[in-house]
Scaffold this motif. Structure first.
Motif, short mmCIF file in Angstrom:
data_model
loop_
_atom_site.label_atom_id
_atom_site.label_comp_id
_atom_site.label_asym_id
_atom_site.label_seq_id
_atom_site.Cartn_x
_atom_site.Cartn_y
_atom_site.Cartn_z
N PHE A 221 88.90 31.72 172.44
CA PHE A 221 89.46 33.07 172.57
C PHE A 221 90.45 33.11 173.72
CE2 PHE A 221 89.22 37.12 174.93
CZ PHE A 221 89.80 37.96 173.99
N GLY A 222 91.57 33.82 173.50
CA GLY A 222 92.54 33.99 174.58
C GLY A 222 93.90 34.33 174.04
N PRO A 223 94.90 34.48 174.92
CA PRO A 223 96.28 34.71 174.48
C PRO A 223 96.77 33.49 173.70
CG PRO A 223 96.01 35.18 176.82
CD PRO A 223 94.77 34.47 176.39
N PRO A 224 97.65 33.69 172.70
CA PRO A 224 98.14 32.57 171.89
C PRO A 224 98.70 31.42 172.72
CG PRO A 224 98.80 34.63 170.90
CD PRO A 224 98.17 34.99 172.21
N CYS A 225 99.44 31.74 173.80
CA CYS A 225 100.03 30.67 174.61
C CYS A 225 98.95 29.79 175.25
CB CYS A 225 100.94 31.26 175.69
SG CYS A 225 100.15 32.43 176.81
N LYS A 226 97.84 30.40 175.66
CA LYS A 226 96.74 29.63 176.25
C LYS A 226 96.07 28.75 175.21
CE LYS A 226 96.86 31.16 180.53
NZ LYS A 226 97.16 30.24 181.65
N LEU A 227 95.91 29.29 174.00
CA LEU A 227 95.29 28.50 172.93
C LEU A 227 96.16 27.31 172.56
CD1 LEU A 227 93.83 31.25 170.55
CD2 LEU A 227 92.78 30.13 172.51
N ILE A 228 97.47 27.50 172.61
CA ILE A 228 98.39 26.39 172.34
C ILE A 228 98.24 25.32 173.43
CG2 ILE A 228 100.83 25.71 172.26
CD1 ILE A 228 101.39 28.40 170.88
N GLU A 229 98.17 25.77 174.69
CA GLU A 229 98.00 24.84 175.81
C GLU A 229 96.70 24.04 175.68
OE1 GLU A 229 98.16 26.94 179.49
OE2 GLU A 229 100.23 27.62 179.21
N GLN A 230 95.65 24.71 175.18
CA GLN A 230 94.35 24.06 175.02
C GLN A 230 94.27 23.20 173.75
OE1 GLN A 230 91.48 27.27 175.13
NE2 GLN A 230 92.23 28.01 177.11
N ARG A 231 95.36 23.20 172.98
CA ARG A 231 95.45 22.44 171.73
C ARG A 231 94.38 22.87 170.73
NH1 ARG A 231 96.64 16.21 173.31
NH2 ARG A 231 97.37 16.25 171.15
N ALA A 232 94.05 24.16 170.79
CA ALA A 232 93.00 24.70 169.91
C ALA A 232 93.41 24.67 168.44
CB ALA A 232 92.66 26.13 170.33
N PHE A 233 94.67 24.94 168.16
CA PHE A 233 95.12 25.00 166.77
C PHE A 233 95.14 23.61 166.12
CE2 PHE A 233 97.13 28.70 168.84
CZ PHE A 233 96.54 29.70 168.08
N GLU A 234 95.27 22.59 166.94
CA GLU A 234 95.33 21.22 166.42
C GLU A 234 93.99 20.77 165.85
OE1 GLU A 234 97.17 18.54 169.24
OE2 GLU A 234 98.49 20.14 169.94
N ARG A 235 92.91 21.48 166.20
CA ARG A 235 91.59 21.12 165.71
C ARG A 235 91.26 21.75 164.36
NH1 ARG A 235 89.99 22.68 171.10
NH2 ARG A 235 88.94 24.51 170.19
N LEU A 236 92.13 22.65 163.90
CA LEU A 236 91.81 23.41 162.69
C LEU A 236 91.80 22.57 161.43
CD1 LEU A 236 93.61 26.88 162.95
CD2 LEU A 236 91.17 26.42 162.88
N PHE A 237 92.77 21.68 161.31
CA PHE A 237 92.93 20.93 160.06
C PHE A 237 92.93 19.43 160.33
CE2 PHE A 237 95.36 24.94 159.72
CZ PHE A 237 94.67 25.53 158.67
N PRO A 238 92.57 18.62 159.34
CA PRO A 238 92.64 17.16 159.50
C PRO A 238 94.05 16.73 159.90
CG PRO A 238 91.46 17.72 157.49
CD PRO A 238 92.04 18.99 158.01
N ALA A 239 94.15 15.85 160.90
CA ALA A 239 95.44 15.46 161.45
C ALA A 239 96.34 14.78 160.43
CB ALA A 239 95.23 14.54 162.66
N ASP A 240 95.74 14.14 159.41
CA ASP A 240 96.56 13.44 158.42
C ASP A 240 97.04 14.38 157.30
OD1 ASP A 240 94.08 13.87 157.33
OD2 ASP A 240 93.93 11.91 156.35
N THR A 241 96.66 15.65 157.38
CA THR A 241 97.04 16.62 156.35
C THR A 241 98.05 17.64 156.88
OG1 THR A 241 94.83 16.43 155.41
CG2 THR A 241 96.16 18.29 154.68
#
Length: 255
Positions: A221-241
């Motif tokens: 949880f947090g502001p979008p910019c902080k979530l980007i810094e934490q690389r939170a969105f990168e965990r959502l989907f398989p990296a090869d997809t």
């Protein structure tokens, strides 16, 4: 609104089915928050729990410092309005009649509207730009117009918190953007706390004050910019997809 160690899901006679657990966030007045995540992450279940449409499995939700469990249905209806994906009871109503339903928690037993009720209905219709449609029947509306009417009903209810489940579903790009900009305007101009679930992650990143990302490994949880810094969105989907580009705030398909 605040959630503390919240677990949401469903109870049956034999089992307790958890959909998402250990959810924590705190929202202030006038904030726009999106709940995002993959299918099955528990977005709609969480939203329904926040609106007390269904009970939580464990943990607590607080509204203005008071436990949600201690609100009566009528008291809660004056504090939280909910727009779910279920169809309305009758599409034979006019837009004005649909919006007027938002005043039910405040009217007398025969549903008489006073001047204050009428003023709030008029303001909601104006804010959602529905003046030209207010006398049309709901069955005559497009999906985008009906969605605006549903949001106007919630706005007319004049609650501190507005919860919306997938408000941009089945809309084209223009109307998705239009609805999200309206929600941001409502939050910032009327100082209401607006929470919505969405699959439109890239749009939510651009328009929201805060986001709650439901992820099987850890909810963030947090502001979008902080979530980007934490690389939170990168965990959502398989990296090869699908990969997330932190510079542009967008996803791209890995070929």
């Amino acid at each position: 609104m605040e959630a503390c160690q919240l677990t949401v899901g469903y109870r049956t006679k034999k089992a307790r089915n958890s959909v998402a657990s250990n959810i924590n966030f705190a929202l202030g007045q006038g904030e726009l928050m999106a709940i995002v995540g993959v299918n099955g992450a528990g977005k709609s279940t969480l939203l329904r729990t926040l609106g007390k449409v269904q009970p939580q499995l464990s943990g607590e939700v607080f509204l203005n410092g008071k436990n949600l469990a201690n609100y009566s249905p009528m008291a809660l209806a004056a504090e939280i309005s909910v727009v779910l994906t279920e169809p309305i009871a009758s599409k034979n109503m006019t837009v004005e009649e649909l919006v007027a339903l938002g005043r039910q928690p405040y009217t007398n037993w025969v549903g008489t509207l006073n001047d204050d009720d009428k003023s709030k209905i008029k303001t909601a219709i104006w804010m959602l730009e529905l003046e030209a449609l207010q006398h049309k029947k709901c069955y005559e509306l497009s999906d985008g117009q009906l969605q605006r009417a549903m949001i106007a009903r919630a706005l007319a209810q004049d609650t501190a918190v507005i919860l919306l489940d997938e408000p941009t579903t089945h809309l084209d790009l223009y109307h998705k953007v239009q609805i999200l900009k309206v929600l941001k305007s409502i939050a910032h101009e009327t100082k209401k706390t607006v929470v919505f679930t969405s699959h439109e992650i890239e749009m939510a990143i651009q328009i929201c004050d805060t986001m709650l990302l439901l992820d099987p490994t850890a909810h963030t949880f947090g502001p979008p910019c902080k979530l980007i810094e934490q690389r939170a969105f990168e965990r959502l989907f398989p990296a090869d997809t699908v990969s997330f580009d932190a510079k542009t705030g967008s996803f791209k398909i890995e070929k």
